[in-house]
Motif scaffolding. Sequence first.
Motif, PDB file in Angstrom:
ATOM      1  N   LEU A 129      31.748  34.163  43.419  1.00  0.00           N
ATOM      2  CA  LEU A 129      31.897  34.548  42.018  1.00  0.00           C
ATOM      3  C   LEU A 129      33.015  35.562  41.928  1.00  0.00           C
ATOM      4  N   TYR A 130      34.108  35.121  41.428  1.00  0.00           N
ATOM      5  CA  TYR A 130      35.283  35.976  41.431  1.00  0.00           C
ATOM      6  C   TYR A 130      35.205  36.965  40.287  1.00  0.00           C
ATOM      7  N   GLN A 131      35.589  38.180  40.604  1.00  0.00           N
ATOM      8  CA  GLN A 131      35.566  39.194  39.562  1.00  0.00           C
ATOM      9  C   GLN A 131      36.881  39.196  38.822  1.00  0.00           C
ATOM     10  N   MET A 132      36.916  38.405  37.808  1.00  0.00           N
ATOM     11  CA  MET A 132      38.157  38.284  37.060  1.00  0.00           C
ATOM     12  C   MET A 132      37.958  38.928  35.700  1.00  0.00           C
TER      13      MET A 132
END
Lengths: 151, 167
Positions: free
Chosen positions: B155-158
């Motif tokens: 889960l990329y922290q974008m």
Amino acid sequence: MLSPLHKQLLNDFQQNLPISATPYQDIALSLGVTEDDVLLAFQELQDQQFIARIGSVIAPNLIGVSALMAMAVPTENLIKTAEIVNQYPEVNHNYERDNRFNLWFVLIAKDKSSLQTVIADIELTTGYNTLYLPLIADYFINLGFEIDFDD
Amino acid sequence: MIDAIDWQLLARVQQGLPLVSRPYADIGKGLNLSENEVLKRVARLKQQGVIKRLGVVVNHRRLGYTANAMVVFDVAASLIEQIGEHVSQFSFVNLCYQRPAQGEQWPYNLYCMIHGKNKEKVLQQLEYLKQSCGLLQCKSEVLFSKQCFKQRGALYQMSPDQEKEKV
């Protein structure tokens, strides 16, 4: 115990869940059962942790930048070091492996410079150097993992 | 092109589809999108290759696959692509990557992952793989996993301002 329906759901829908308004109904039709049967069986598989989720796997490096990292940590410091590494939100896998390089983790950051910053910081806070092992090429063609339900 | 709504949608789909009759309608509600809009976007992201796969993510460990080996090889640069493609075709191989060798301390450039029900089986499969792919003469190491300290989906922290730069 896993029923034949559980096994089919585990094996046959790893790659291509129907992208339709009613994917579970579509699965049910293809297997000759009802939508409620499918929903219940998936719920059971999830409750018993046979499946992590029904969702997407995103291609590596299409979003952000990732790298596999390794560290050689003396055994007596391993757990403490692993805990320090885990505190970084950029870390998403962290495993012990039986090798002189015994701590293996994956970092994901928004770009290369933030990745380098995190690596430098991890080396500083843990006191160990890292091997930086970014992906160069992915040869894998994912045909799904065929589960062997015997024994 | 991938827009800010795509990123929100990807983050949501990564967490898993809800087990309800109309899962995409459900997801759309949380993002202020119609069911049809969600479906169109998911289909496009899959077609673009951003979503590598959409489906059941199995828990190997729970299914009895407790022996997880990362195998690393030192392969000649001129052969690596051909060998990598060959290795990836074996059903027991889960991943196959090229990564940079790091000098003498870590001379390996080809990585593959084998999940098995026990170490003996994995080692047998590895022998078969080495014979079939011409890897018997290559320097290699097998690293079985021991403790898992952390594992979560990517889960990329974008944040929205970062997202504009991507792809």
